[in-house]
Design an enzyme around this catalytic site. Structure first.
Site, PDB file in Angstrom:
ATOM      1  N   LYS A  42     -23.205  -4.265  -5.999  1.00 12.11           N
ATOM      2  CA  LYS A  42     -23.880  -4.472  -7.286  1.00 12.11           C
ATOM      3  C   LYS A  42     -24.417  -3.177  -7.918  1.00 12.11           C
ATOM      4  O   LYS A  42     -24.418  -3.049  -9.135  1.00 12.11           O
ATOM      5  CB  LYS A  42     -25.044  -5.459  -7.126  1.00 12.11           C
ATOM      6  CG  LYS A  42     -24.607  -6.905  -7.047  1.00 12.11           C
ATOM      7  CD  LYS A  42     -25.846  -7.795  -6.960  1.00 12.11           C
ATOM      8  CE  LYS A  42     -25.511  -9.233  -7.233  1.00 12.11           C
ATOM      9  NZ  LYS A  42     -26.689 -10.079  -7.414  1.00 12.11           N
TER      10      LYS A  42
ATOM     11  N   GLY B 124     -33.545  -6.040  -4.798  1.00 17.36           N
ATOM     12  CA  GLY B 124     -32.801  -6.263  -6.041  1.00 17.36           C
ATOM     13  C   GLY B 124     -33.131  -7.597  -6.692  1.00 17.36           C
ATOM     14  O   GLY B 124     -33.254  -7.687  -7.925  1.00 17.36           O
ATOM     15  N   ALA B 125     -33.288  -8.640  -5.881  1.00 17.71           N
ATOM     16  CA  ALA B 125     -33.570  -9.972  -6.440  1.00 17.71           C
ATOM     17  C   ALA B 125     -34.960  -9.988  -7.086  1.00 17.71           C
ATOM     18  O   ALA B 125     -35.154 -10.580  -8.158  1.00 17.71           O
ATOM     19  CB  ALA B 125     -33.471 -11.032  -5.350  1.00 17.71           C
TER      20      ALA B 125
ATOM     21  N   TYR C 133     -30.655 -20.833  -1.523  1.00 13.34           N
ATOM     22  CA  TYR C 133     -30.128 -22.200  -1.753  1.00 13.34           C
ATOM     23  C   TYR C 133     -29.485 -22.766  -0.488  1.00 13.34           C
ATOM     24  O   TYR C 133     -29.056 -23.923  -0.486  1.00 13.34           O
ATOM     25  CB  TYR C 133     -29.156 -22.226  -2.944  1.00 13.34           C
ATOM     26  CG  TYR C 133     -28.050 -21.207  -2.852  1.00 13.34           C
ATOM     27  CD1 TYR C 133     -28.148 -20.003  -3.543  1.00 13.34           C
ATOM     28  CD2 TYR C 133     -26.921 -21.433  -2.070  1.00 13.34           C
ATOM     29  CE1 TYR C 133     -27.145 -19.057  -3.464  1.00 13.34           C
ATOM     30  CE2 TYR C 133     -25.913 -20.491  -1.989  1.00 13.34           C
ATOM     31  CZ  TYR C 133     -26.036 -19.311  -2.689  1.00 13.34           C
ATOM     32  OH  TYR C 133     -25.043 -18.371  -2.599  1.00 13.34           O
TER      33      TYR C 133
ATOM     34  N   GLY D 232     -32.794 -22.192  -5.017  1.00 10.24           N
ATOM     35  CA  GLY D 232     -32.024 -21.269  -5.857  1.00 10.24           C
ATOM     36  C   GLY D 232     -30.673 -21.778  -6.340  1.00 10.24           C
ATOM     37  O   GLY D 232     -29.917 -21.017  -6.949  1.00 10.24           O
TER      38      GLY D 232
ATOM     39  N   GLN E  58     -26.450 -18.383 -13.409  1.00  7.60           N
ATOM     40  CA  GLN E  58     -25.965 -17.001 -13.526  1.00  7.60           C
ATOM     41  C   GLN E  58     -24.442 -17.016 -13.665  1.00  7.60           C
ATOM     42  O   GLN E  58     -23.869 -16.187 -14.373  1.00  7.60           O
ATOM     43  CB  GLN E  58     -26.472 -16.098 -12.383  1.00  7.60           C
ATOM     44  CG  GLN E  58     -26.072 -16.468 -10.959  1.00  7.60           C
ATOM     45  CD  GLN E  58     -24.649 -16.063 -10.601  1.00  7.60           C
ATOM     46  OE1 GLN E  58     -24.168 -15.054 -11.079  1.00  7.60           O
ATOM     47  NE2 GLN E  58     -23.987 -16.867  -9.772  1.00  7.60           N
TER      48      GLN E  58
ATOM     49  N   LEU F  13     -19.752 -19.008  -2.969  1.00  6.53           N
ATOM     50  CA  LEU F  13     -19.557 -20.293  -3.654  1.00  6.53           C
ATOM     51  C   LEU F  13     -18.976 -20.082  -5.054  1.00  6.53           C
ATOM     52  O   LEU F  13     -18.669 -21.041  -5.751  1.00  6.53           O
ATOM     53  CB  LEU F  13     -20.899 -21.021  -3.786  1.00  6.53           C
ATOM     54  CG  LEU F  13     -21.513 -21.562  -2.499  1.00  6.53           C
ATOM     55  CD1 LEU F  13     -22.887 -22.160  -2.775  1.00  6.53           C
ATOM     56  CD2 LEU F  13     -20.611 -22.621  -1.861  1.00  6.53           C
TER      57      LEU F  13
HETATM   58  P1  ATR Z   1     -31.776  -8.528  -2.510  1.00  2.57           P
HETATM   59  O1  ATR Z   1     -30.837  -7.810  -3.428  1.00  2.57           O
HETATM   60  O2  ATR Z   1     -31.292  -9.888  -2.071  1.00  2.57           O
HETATM   61  O3  ATR Z   1     -33.183  -8.562  -3.014  1.00  2.57           O
HETATM   62  P2  ATR Z   1     -32.520  -6.355  -0.802  1.00  2.57           P
HETATM   63  O4  ATR Z   1     -32.566  -5.452  -1.988  1.00  2.57           O
HETATM   64  O5  ATR Z   1     -31.903  -5.863   0.473  1.00  2.57           O
HETATM   65  O6  ATR Z   1     -31.754  -7.698  -1.144  1.00  2.57           O
HETATM   66  O7  ATR Z   1     -34.044  -6.851  -0.501  1.00  2.57           O
HETATM   67  C1  ATR Z   1     -34.329  -7.724   0.539  1.00  2.57           C
HETATM   68  C2  ATR Z   1     -35.805  -8.122   0.473  1.00  2.57           C
HETATM   69  O8  ATR Z   1     -36.081  -9.047   1.529  1.00  2.57           O
HETATM   70  C3  ATR Z   1     -36.750  -6.963   0.666  1.00  2.57           C
HETATM   71  O9  ATR Z   1     -37.944  -7.225  -0.034  1.00  2.57           O
HETATM   72  C4  ATR Z   1     -37.005  -7.010   2.185  1.00  2.57           C
HETATM   73  O10 ATR Z   1     -38.220  -6.422   2.620  1.00  2.57           O
HETATM   74  P3  ATR Z   1     -38.274  -4.849   3.008  1.00  2.57           P
HETATM   75  O11 ATR Z   1     -38.331  -4.111   1.712  1.00  2.57           O
HETATM   76  O12 ATR Z   1     -39.506  -4.718   3.819  1.00  2.57           O
HETATM   77  O13 ATR Z   1     -37.012  -4.559   3.797  1.00  2.57           O
HETATM   78  C5  ATR Z   1     -37.080  -8.497   2.394  1.00  2.57           C
HETATM   79  N1  ATR Z   1     -36.800  -8.853   3.784  1.00  2.57           N
HETATM   80  C6  ATR Z   1     -35.601  -8.886   4.389  1.00  2.57           C
HETATM   81  N2  ATR Z   1     -35.722  -9.266   5.684  1.00  2.57           N
HETATM   82  C7  ATR Z   1     -37.053  -9.481   5.888  1.00  2.57           C
HETATM   83  C8  ATR Z   1     -37.854  -9.916   6.993  1.00  2.57           C
HETATM   84  N3  ATR Z   1     -37.284 -10.213   8.176  1.00  2.57           N
HETATM   85  N4  ATR Z   1     -39.179 -10.044   6.823  1.00  2.57           N
HETATM   86  C9  ATR Z   1     -39.776  -9.771   5.631  1.00  2.57           C
HETATM   87  N5  ATR Z   1     -39.076  -9.360   4.545  1.00  2.57           N
HETATM   88  C10 ATR Z   1     -37.750  -9.214   4.662  1.00  2.57           C
END
Ligand code: ATR
Length: 288
Positions: free
Chosen positions: A70, A133-134, A227, A248, A255, A20
């Site tokens: 990133k 990361g978030a 979002y 969000g 941001q 977006l």
């Molecule tokens: P971002 O930068 O958006 O935070 P990321 O660093 O890949 O992306 O982190 C994704 C987060 O979503 C992690 O906390 C991940 O949990 P894991 O550390 O166990 O992988 C969580 N997440 C993603 N898919 C998930 C799912 N199906 N159920 C629970 N947590 C999930």
């Protein structure tokens, strides 16, 4: 109007087709009367370095960086802000005289999106869902809000433990990791809940990082960084139980605004009217 003299800005990512950012930034460029244009480039991981060199040659002024670049991009820049060094990730690059500086605006987007709801965080027990990361950006932002105890829950407990160790030292937060079995109790003990995971994001409308919503009440402020959809299952359930909810979209807007401030070196701001119009524009881009 686009002129030969227009400054060029872009978002890079892979994929980037649904970003977006071009709609967001071109709206702000137009509203602020800037002589600039903003586009999107799909950049595969293997081309990142060469792309940055090309951007210098072509004279681009600024870049937003999204998934999956990133973290990697930090290796290829000439200098980084203290926040980028702390978070190990950047989402905004400023290019000046062949020199690239890296910045990160996500924590500022989160903070500014809160508006007067910032007060809800002061001395408050906060539950963070996710440890990627978030979550790292949100913990950084939280350190500016003087919360009370922070509970950190993640599907993979070890990742939560690693982030909590770091957050204790760097952000000086009173933080405790919790397991699935302790979730309901942590919800009851918290007044603010922030979902930083991607669970529930389009097209997975029926998914949620939590399954039991019985502990939600009118005392809770529930913020989902997602979002799209505008109301995730988590927000829907929390609202149903009387909690105040927030998605969000404003974080995305703020941001982006912070990136533009860095590029223009100006303290730009959006009026309430512009903010409302922009939210509508972004929602219609998302198809609702
Ligand atoms: P971002 O930068 O958006 O935070 P990321 O660093 O890949 O992306 O982190 C994704 C987060 O979503 C992690 O906390 C991940 O949990 P894991 O550390 O166990 O992988 C969580 N997440 C993603 N898919 C998930 C799912 N199906 N159920 C629970 N947590 C999930």
């Amino acid at each position: 109007m686009i002129r030969a003299s227009s400054a060029l800005y872009a978002v890079i990512g892979d994929p980037v087709g649904h970003s977006l950012s071009p709609v967001l930034h071109n709206y702000m460029i137009n509203e602020f009367g800037l002589n600039a244009v903003y586009v999107a480039f799909r950049v595969p991981k293997s081309s990142l370095r060469r792309c940055l060199d090309s951007f210098k040659i072509l004279g681009l002024s600024g870049i937003n960086v999204t998934v999956p670049h990133k973290e990697t991009v930090c290796q290829y820049v000439d200098d980084s802000s203290d926040e980028v060094k702390t978070l190990g990730a950047a989402n905004t690059l400023k290019i000046q005289n062949d020199h690239i500086s890296a910045h990160v605006t996500d924590p500022y987007g989160f903070l500014e999106s809160l508006g007067t709801d910032k007060e809800r965080f002061i001395d408050a027990p906060v539950l963070i869902l996710g440890a990627g990361g978030a979550a790292r950006s949100v913990l950084f932002a939280l350190s500016k809000l003087n919360p009370g105890k922070v509970f950190l829950y993640n599907r993979t407990l070890e990742k939560a433990q690693i982030l909590a160790q770091e957050a204790k030292k760097i952000y000086d937060l009173d933080i405790q990791t919790i397991e699935q079995t302790a979730l309901s109790s942590a919800i009851s003990q918290s007044s603010v809940i922030v979902n930083t995971t991607s669970v529930g994001m389009s097209p997975d409308y029926n998914k949620s990082p939590l399954q039991d919503f019985s502990a939600f009440s009118q005392q809770h402020y529930v913020y989902d960084l997602i979002y799209n959809p505008g109301k995730t299952r988590l927000l829907f359930k929390a609202e149903h139980r009387g909690s105040k909810i927030k998605n969000g979209l404003d974080m995305l807007i703020f941001q982006g605004l912070q990136s533009l401030r860095i590029w223009m070196d100006e303290n730009l701001s959006l009026s309430e009217k512009q903010l409302k119009e922009l939210r509508g524009l972004l929602r219609s881009e998302l198809g609702g």
